[in-house]
Design a protein around this motif. Structure first.
Motif, PDB file in Angstrom:
ATOM      1  N   THR A 457       0.832  -1.210   0.000  1.00 57.61           N
ATOM      2  CA  THR A 457       0.000   0.000   0.000  1.00 57.61           C
ATOM      3  C   THR A 457       0.861   1.252   0.000  1.00 57.61           C
ATOM      4  O   THR A 457       2.035   1.218   0.372  1.00 57.61           O
ATOM      5  N   GLN A 458       0.241   2.316  -0.406  1.00 61.78           N
ATOM      6  CA  GLN A 458       0.909   3.610  -0.394  1.00 61.78           C
ATOM      7  C   GLN A 458      -0.030   4.620   0.239  1.00 61.78           C
ATOM      8  O   GLN A 458      -1.232   4.618  -0.046  1.00 61.78           O
ATOM      9  N   GLN A 459       0.498   5.463   1.094  1.00 58.46           N
ATOM     10  CA  GLN A 459      -0.295   6.503   1.743  1.00 58.46           C
ATOM     11  C   GLN A 459       0.146   7.870   1.221  1.00 58.46           C
ATOM     12  O   GLN A 459       1.222   8.013   0.662  1.00 58.46           O
ATOM     13  N   LYS A 460      -0.692   8.842   1.510  1.00 59.63           N
ATOM     14  CA  LYS A 460      -0.331  10.208   1.168  1.00 59.63           C
ATOM     15  C   LYS A 460       0.855  10.646   2.032  1.00 59.63           C
ATOM     16  O   LYS A 460       0.877  10.384   3.239  1.00 59.63           O
ATOM     17  N   ALA A 461       1.823  11.296   1.409  1.00 60.37           N
ATOM     18  CA  ALA A 461       2.982  11.769   2.165  1.00 60.37           C
ATOM     19  C   ALA A 461       3.580  12.978   1.469  1.00 60.37           C
ATOM     20  O   ALA A 461       3.387  13.178   0.266  1.00 60.37           O
ATOM     21  N   ALA A 462       4.287  13.780   2.247  1.00 61.03           N
ATOM     22  CA  ALA A 462       4.931  14.972   1.684  1.00 61.03           C
ATOM     23  C   ALA A 462       6.402  14.974   2.059  1.00 61.03           C
ATOM     24  O   ALA A 462       6.803  14.376   3.054  1.00 61.03           O
ATOM     25  N   ALA A 463       7.196  15.649   1.249  1.00 62.60           N
ATOM     26  CA  ALA A 463       8.625  15.776   1.544  1.00 62.60           C
ATOM     27  C   ALA A 463       9.125  17.101   1.001  1.00 62.60           C
ATOM     28  O   ALA A 463       8.518  17.702   0.100  1.00 62.60           O
ATOM     29  N   LYS A 464      10.221  17.546   1.556  1.00 64.18           N
ATOM     30  CA  LYS A 464      10.825  18.795   1.124  1.00 64.18           C
ATOM     31  C   LYS A 464      12.305  18.536   0.862  1.00 64.18           C
ATOM     32  O   LYS A 464      12.956  17.816   1.609  1.00 64.18           O
ATOM     33  N   ALA A 465      12.796  19.135  -0.236  1.00 65.83           N
ATOM     34  CA  ALA A 465      14.216  19.001  -0.562  1.00 65.83           C
ATOM     35  C   ALA A 465      14.818  20.389  -0.636  1.00 65.83           C
ATOM     36  O   ALA A 465      14.215  21.305  -1.195  1.00 65.83           O
ATOM     37  N   SER A 466      15.981  20.542  -0.035  1.00 69.96           N
ATOM     38  CA  SER A 466      16.592  21.866   0.025  1.00 69.96           C
ATOM     39  C   SER A 466      18.089  21.726  -0.239  1.00 69.96           C
ATOM     40  O   SER A 466      18.805  21.066   0.509  1.00 69.96           O
TER      41      SER A 466
END
Lengths: 755, 341
Positions: A457-466
């Motif tokens: 399964t896959q869930q909603k997720a967020a990430a940030k790259a800097s």
């Protein structure tokens, strides 16, 4: 920005990290003690809370003699239902993201005792020792009521729980005519399989350190959890805090195995005390108190299987009855697998709960699947003997090419390869089919096998790259790493996506100030957070390409994002890799201090809808059983796993190794003994609740079977935290039968059952 | 855990005086059991007399030719001591079958004798226990009693003694050297621990204030034919369901002398002199061993969850005697390392 830069020298750093056995990036921090766990944040002016637990399973608190304890110098407060203000009006405010149906347990809410070891008070003092001592002196009077903790006595009170918690799927409707098919089957098998409750027992006890920051009600909450976000939303709803006021931090977790999916009562108590006393507070649970948390539920399973003369499966009936608390309907998928794993036209699956006076169960590694597979795979083994077919051939004969529960194609299914590769590695062909036919002196030798299945399964997720001017890439997401390798695989994904060396990349997690991520569990983190990390890095890559194209005489002029590759520290054209721009040089030339991008990702429903998505495994076990004394040794395990793309074979293998150890524990030793007279788990210590020690573990061979899948998610990963554990207990029990001719249907297979 | 004071005694008489001068006091050896009991509020001493600085760590030849184990010698030092390994390998094997290296490094030989039962109910203050609080009742009787006694139990208590080391000491006929307010005395090992009877709160026959100073091993170590067979729910770091220390002196195939003691079955290390007598003069055969085993479990009573231990004890005795017969430690010093199933 219009300036030219020299073409960078051609270097071969090698930035293809996905699929490589990269060592844990946080390993050094862990072995040197630099990695801090929840109870290790020694903030100034810390107070200590010690939990007082109920000795009775049901009844009411009639009196708490707090005054006697408060008289001790250094004791600041005794929190109990008598002085805790009504916090949230609705009990649904106590519902966390993973709460099942029903009404969640509210610590110190009222005088009601719902389970033994329920927290009834928190004693807060200037030192831990004083808090513990004061807690031992606190006199609490109870009016005990008759309790029932034995599901054997509640067999007739089973009920269907409905949808329950998120992710739970009730059993599918029956298909075909299972009763008729069973009646007409040439080979029939019918039996009941049982295991008692089991406790997750991570080595790190649950603990929370709340740092009182002094400004308004602002708190840093260092918590042991699998989901900082889940804890934060739970606390903000109950205590009326804003997200800014309740920052939850959980950078390292010493195992959890599901126990940390839901906020546990120590975090509630620590925050309660910190807010009331306006001080920093730590609350840590003892090992004994860890047995007051959730557990894998005591479950009774009834299996009825029928096969035709050729060994074809004609009928499957799998019914489970599991305990839950009086206040919640804890649900897990126990029986559905039995309609999915094998080709069969006549299937009936039932799942019921029955209420006892104990705390709610909680997910414990491969929840439901570990339970269901023990019964199904034991029963399949039994039927194979009745049908006179080798247990492996029996499974191959009934191989499911299609998910008949959902009537869908599999997105990928390399279970057949698991069987073949696992059997070859194990030497299954050397097995004499007759039980009790293989021996070495006093040792009876047995070979057994079983199959496992888990959801991808896959869930909603967020990430940030800097990416900063010094060439360092910081990637972050509020996920967690419970020892699974999240830090490492996210670093690999980010580094490869932007073509940067691993050392130039840092991944941050376990902090509610980071982009939102789901709890770490269900084997979905690699798929969910990995996809978000990849997307954030791709978004950053697009910005870099744009910057590169703003250079005078840019060698990448006019190229679309798809036309370039990020590798070895440069952006270069696919078609002509000599046309390239160095990323470090680009940042330098651009004058930007940093370039950032964020992404939120979720499952591609449209693409996935037609498919059934699962990981699989085949487990082969050799046991040696002392003929006279009944002692069982698991001499050898081969576990062949198909779980999509393997991001890191080292950490993946480690997950499967741990799973096998878990499986051996489930098979041979783990059980939480409920003394029904007291309604209390009585072996509540690691001296008496046995998990395997090193001496119990011998050869474990992990086979990672190649499996491509472009349906599950862009990375093609299915997750590997659960699947390696499913089926192990049944394989051990099946091997014990092959060795001894004795079928043990109630776990654990302890020596007394083999005398 | 309550607050307590602690004195470091440097001489035996000082230790005796210090303990006697404090109410509710206890001696502190390695602390591997006492401190746990204090954390659980099972033991609540308000004063501890620490023995760490007493000169009792020596392992040396005893005046009568045997070996004297100082009470403060650690279990690890004892198990790996060259004299013990050579002359009393049964003791080495037995010690190494218990606990973990970390615990054995801390635990003392005197303290090992003083270990209290691991009965679940004894440790859990939410349940009545006659050993912890006399007169409150025994929760294990009629409760969950997998780890409880099948021999020598009483209606007051069915707890077992958890030590492995003491099973070997019983088989080897060790003697416990103690000092007390009334001077020194020697206690035969079989008289040291006691059965629960009507006083389950008493584990042993030490008088108030008495201190173990040494454990003496007689000259005879049965260093050729011996075994310690420990059966448990996992391979290490678990208390015995049933354990057997067996030691034989053989003349050809005839048993000249036999020692047989069991752990995990009673309130004390259970030595069966009747079974030993039955073995002497008989051929070392499985048939003989079976008769001895039947003798050991004669009168054994199951409590429900531990019923299996009666049959397990029978089988374990047979296996242990067989292993001891086949063992020849003079030929193979590592033989005992592989003797546990």
């Amino acid at each position: 920005m219009k300036q030219t830069i020299a073409a960078p020298p051609v270097i071969r750093l090698g930035t293809d990290y996905i699929g490589k056995p990269v060592s844990r990036v946080e390993g050094l921090a862990k072995v040197t003690g630099a990695a801090k766990y929840a109870a290790e944040f020694n903030v100034p002016d810390l107070l200590y809370g010690y939990v007082v637990s109920s000795p009775i399973a049901k009844g009411k608190i009639t009196r708490i003699h707090a005054d006697e304890v408060l008289a001790l110098s250094g004791v600041l407060q005794v929190f109990s239902h008598e002085n805790v203000p009504s916090l949230a009006w609705f009990d649904r405010s106590y519902k966390d993201d993973l709460a099942p149906g029903g009404s969640p347990f509210r610590p110190l809410h009222d005088a009601e005792i719902l389970f033994s070891q329920q927290p009834v008070a928190l004693v807060v003092a200037e030192t831990f020792e004083l808090a513990r001592y004061a807690a031992s002196l606190l006199r609490v009077e109870y009016a005990a009521e008759a309790h029932e903790t034995d599901i054997e006595k509640k067999r007739d009170d089973g009920y269907e729980p409905g949808r329950g918690k998120s992710g739970f799927m009730p059993p599918p409707k029956p298909r075909g005519n299972p009763n008729e098919a069973y009646k007409n089957a040439a080979h029939q098998h019918e039996a009941e399989y049982i295991h008692l409750a089991q406790h997750n027992n991570p080595l790190e006890n649950f603990a929370t350190t709340v740092e009182w920051l002094g400004e308004g009600k602002k708190l840093n909450i260092f918590d042991k959890t699998q989901g900082a976000m889940n804890v934060q939303q739970y606390l903000t709803k109950i205590f009326g805090l804003s997200k800014e006021e309740a920052r939850v931090i959980s950078k390292f977790t010493g195992g959890a195995f599901g126990a940390g999916l839901r906020p546990q009562y120590q975090v509630f108590l620590a925050v309660l005390a910190a807010l009331a006393l306006e001080r920093s507070v730590r609350v840590s649970l003892t090992r004994q108190q860890m047995f007051s948390l959730g557990h894998r539920p005591h479950t009774l399973q009834y299996l009825k299987l029928g096969a035709n003369e050729n060994g074809g499966l004609e009928a499957v009936h799998h019914a489970a009855l599991a305990e839950t608390s009086q206040f919640e309907d804890f649900t897990e998928v126990v029986v559905n697998w039995s309609g999915l794993l094998y080709q069969c036209e006549n299937v009936k699956l039932d799942y019921q709960l029955t209420k006892i006076d104990a705390n709610s169960p909680i997910d414990m590694r491969a929840p439901g699947a570990a339970t269901g597979s023990f019964a199904l795979e034991s029963a399949m083994d039994e039927l194979a003997y009745k049908a006179g077919v080798d247990p492996l051939d029996f499974r191959l004969l009934n191989y499911a090419e299609r998910d008949q529960n959902m009537n869908k194609e599999f997105s990928s299914k390399k279970l057949r390869e698991c069987y073949h590769q696992g059997a070859a590695r194990f030497g299954w062909e050397k097995r004499n089919p007759t039980p009790r036919s293989m021996r070495d002196g006093n040792w009876l030798i047995g070979y057994g096998m079983a199959t496992g299945c888990w959801d991808a399964t896959q869930q909603k997720a967020a990430a940030k790259a800097s990416l900063t001017a010094d060439g360092h890439l910081m990637v972050s997401s509020a996920s967690n790493d419970i020892g699974t390798g999240t830090y490492t695989i996210m670093t690999q994904i980010a580094a490869q996506t932007l073509g940067l060396p691993l050392e130039a990349v840092t991944f941050r997690l376990g902090d509610t100030e980071l982009p939102e991520a789901p709890v770490q569990g269900g084997s979905w983190t690699a798929a969910s957070v990995g996809t978000a990390v990849q997307a954030a890095c791709q978004a950053l890559g697009k910005k870099l390409l744009k910057l590169a194209q703003q250079l005078a005489d840019s060698p990448l002029q006019g190229a679309a994002f798809e036309d370039v590759q990020f590798v070895d520290g440069v952006i270069r054209l696919n078609e002509d890799i000599s046309r390239r721009v160095g990323i470090a040089e680009l940042l330098d030339a651009s004058g930007e201090e940093k370039v950032e991008a964020e992404a939120t990702t979720g499952p591609n429903m449209l693409k996935q809808q037609p498919y059934s998505m699962h990981s699989h495994n085949a487990v082969f076990v050799e046991v040696r059983v002392d003929e006279d004394l009944g002692t069982v040794h698991v001499a050898r395990v081969v576990n062949a796993v198909a779980a999509g793309r393997i991001l890191n074979p080292k950490t993946a293998r480690s997950q499967v190794l741990g799973s096998v150890v878990w499986g051996i524990g489930m098979a041979l030793m783990e059980e939480s003994i409920m003394d029904h007279g007291f309604g209390r788990y009585i072996n509540h210590s690691l001296a008496e609740y046995h998990i395997p020690v090193m001496a119990d573990i011998h050869t474990i061979d992990v086979v990672l079977v190649e499996e491509e899948d472009d349906i599950v998610n862009p990375l093609g990963v299915k997750g590997i935290g659960e699947i390696g554990f499913v089926g192990v207990a049944a394989a051990v029990a099946n091997a014990v039968f092959h060795a001894t001719g004795k079928r043990v249907r109630d776990l654990p297979v302890s020596l007394d059952k083999l005398l | 855990m309550n607050s307590f004071t602690l004195t470091q005694a440097t001489a035996i008489d000082e230790a005796l005086r210090d303990k006697a001068s404090h109410d509710n006091s206890a001696y502190l050896g390695g602390g591997t059991n006492l401190i746990d009991l204090m954390k659980e509020n099972v033991a609540r001493p308000t004063h501890l007399t620490s023995l760490h600085k007493l000169p009792l760590s020596q392992i040396e030849r005893a005046p009568d030719g045997g070996l004297r184990l100082g009470a403060l010698a650690t279990n690890a030092e004892t198990a790996y001591h060259p004299e013990v390994e050579k002359h009393y390998p049964l003791l080495s094997q037995t010690i190494l079958a218990g606990a973990t290296p970390q615990l054995r490094n801390m635990a003392t030989d005197g303290g090992n004798l003083m270990q209290r039962t691991r009965c679940y109910y004894f440790y859990d203050l939410a349940t009545p226990c006659n050993k912890r609080e006399p007169g409150t009742g025994c929760s294990a009787i009629g409760g969950y009693n997998r780890i409880h006694a099948i021999l020598g139990a009483s209606e007051q208590c069915i707890a077992t003694h958890p030590s492995d080391m003491c099973v070997a000491l019983a088989a080897l006929e060790a003697v416990v050297q103690v000092s007390g307010p009334d001077g020194e005395r020697r206690i035969k090992f079989e008289d040291f621990h006691r059965l629960p009877g009507e006083r389950p709160e008493l584990d042993n026959t030490l008088q108030p204030g008495e201190l173990i100073t040494a454990v003496d091993l007689p000259e005879k170590g049965f260093a050729k034919h011996f075994t310690y067979l420990k059966l448990r729910d996992r391979t290490s770091y678990a208390f015995a369901a049933v354990s057997v220390a067996a030691a034989l002196e053989l003349d050809g195939n005839t048993i000249r002398e036999a020692r047989l003691a069991l752990g995990g079955v009673a309130h004390k290390p259970w030595r069966s002199k009747e079974a030993e007598a039955l073995l002497v003069g008989r051929p070392a055969t499985v048939e003989t061993f079976r008769q001895a085993a039947d003798q050991v479990v004669k009168g054994a009573v199951g409590q429900g969850s531990n019923d299996f231990k009666i049959e397990l004890a029978r089988r374990a005795v047979v296996r242990a005697l067989k292993q001891a017969t086949e063992m020849n430690y003079e030929l193979d010093e590592n033989a005992f390392l592989n003797s546990n199933p």
